[in-house]
Design a protein around this motif. Structure first.
Motif, mmCIF file in Angstrom:
data_model
loop_
_atom_site.group_PDB
_atom_site.id
_atom_site.type_symbol
_atom_site.label_atom_id
_atom_site.label_comp_id
_atom_site.label_asym_id
_atom_site.label_seq_id
_atom_site.Cartn_x
_atom_site.Cartn_y
_atom_site.Cartn_z
ATOM 1 N N ARG A 64 0.817 -1.212 0.000
ATOM 2 C CA ARG A 64 0.000 0.000 0.000
ATOM 3 C C ARG A 64 0.855 1.268 0.000
ATOM 4 N NH1 ARG A 64 -5.731 -1.146 2.384
ATOM 5 N NH2 ARG A 64 -5.867 -3.388 2.004
ATOM 6 N N CYS A 232 -6.921 1.737 6.656
ATOM 7 C CA CYS A 232 -7.595 1.292 5.430
ATOM 8 C C CYS A 232 -7.793 -0.215 5.422
ATOM 9 C CB CYS A 232 -6.811 1.745 4.201
ATOM 10 S SG CYS A 232 -6.939 3.523 3.887
ATOM 11 N N CYS A 281 -8.347 5.669 1.377
ATOM 12 C CA CYS A 281 -8.253 4.258 0.984
ATOM 13 C C CYS A 281 -8.552 4.102 -0.501
ATOM 14 C CB CYS A 281 -9.228 3.420 1.808
ATOM 15 S SG CYS A 281 -9.000 3.597 3.586
ATOM 16 N N LYS A 282 -7.729 3.296 -1.181
ATOM 17 C CA LYS A 282 -7.922 3.058 -2.617
ATOM 18 C C LYS A 282 -8.770 1.825 -2.850
ATOM 19 C CE LYS A 282 -3.449 5.154 -3.700
ATOM 20 N NZ LYS A 282 -2.125 4.967 -4.320
#
Length: 282
Positions: A64, A232, A281-282
């Motif tokens: 991440r 996340c 957060c992706k």
């Protein structure tokens, strides 16, 4: 012609900058330490590496952050000195956040609760109250926090405490009927039950303590970056999936494993910073 040449030079400069940026991202490496003998958090593999919940946790954080994780397994006693000496950028070993440690180290928010849990035989009665173990034998790992806790309650509850060289030996005492229950950390107990269908989890003693990732005091930006990744992982279900994979346990609603905490660090301890950041957060 001159215009075309200038355009070519600009394009070349942009490509060079992008390549340099990509190389920098690829070259970003963090040196992370953990105890490689603490199953199921980190344990040796047949190929000579390490695997476990905290290995997965460290590698997912690296993914991440767009960074490579150089994970080193060593004795727990050498991890904090190694961190302070600069050998490690941070530690992935389960480390209980205490006031004493937080005075000297910078912690992320907690990512797992660290509680005490009983293991009993699968065909035995469920323990809902410790008083039900009056007159029974409790098996513990000699010298552990669970040994001290059980002995501290020996007179009050009326149980007998037997100490063993390893927690595996204490578990064996339960399986052979020499002890009514074993008490250890909740994740270690869950791992023992996951591996052996003749066992089941029983009474859970809440300590109010959590595990966090420690950093040096001057690593504020890195601590915050790693914490946002952890938040996340709580939000998108990654931490839940890892708990189910390694412990065979789905985290309870409101537990530390799935509940992001406001601010940076663990509330109530030195190093905590209250703010209203929202994880991207992706």
């Amino acid at each position: 012609m001159a215009s075309a040449h200038r355009s070519f030079l600009v394009l070349t400069a942009l490509l060079t900058a992008l390549a340099s940026s990509a190389a920098t991202a690829e070259d970003r490496t963090f040196h992370v330490g953990l105890d490689g003998t603490f199953a199921p958090h980190a344990m040796p593999t047949m190929s000579g590496g390490v695997e476990g919940f905290n290995v997965d946790l460290a590698n997912e954080i690296g993914k991440r952050l767009g960074a490579k994780m150089e994970i080193t397994a060593t004795q727990f006693s050498g991890l904090i000195p190694g961190l302070q000496a600069g050998t490690f950028d941070f530690l992935a070993a389960p480390t209980t956040i205490t006031p004493e440690r937080a005075e000297n180290l910078l912690f992320t928010e907690g990512y797992l609760d660290t509680d005490f849990q009983l293991v009993v035989k699968a065909d035995g009665p469920q323990i809902d109250d410790l008083s039900e173990l009056k007159g029974k034998t409790i098996a513990v790992n000699k010298g552990s926090a669970y040994d001290s806790w059980a002995r501290g309650l020996e007179e009050k509850i009326g149980w007998k405490v037997e100490s063993y060289g390893t927690n595996s030996d204490a578990i064996q005492a339960v399986l052979t009927g020499r002890a009514a229950a074993n008490v250890a950390g909740n994740t270690v107990s869950a791992w023992a039950v996951k591996k052996n269908p003749a066992l089941k989890l029983s009474y859970l003693h809440k300590t109010g303590l959590v595990w966090g990732m420690p950093f040096r005091k001057d690593s504020v930006d890195l601590r915050n970056e790693v914490e946002r990744a952890i938040e996340c992982m709580k939000i998108d279900g990654t931490m839940k999936a890892m708990s189910e994979k390694w412990f065979g346990v789905t985290p309870e609603e409101g537990s530390t494993a799935i509940t992001p905490i406001k601010g940076y660090g663990q509330p109530g301890f030195p190093g905590y910073v209250e703010d209203d950041h929202t994880p991207a957060c992706k």
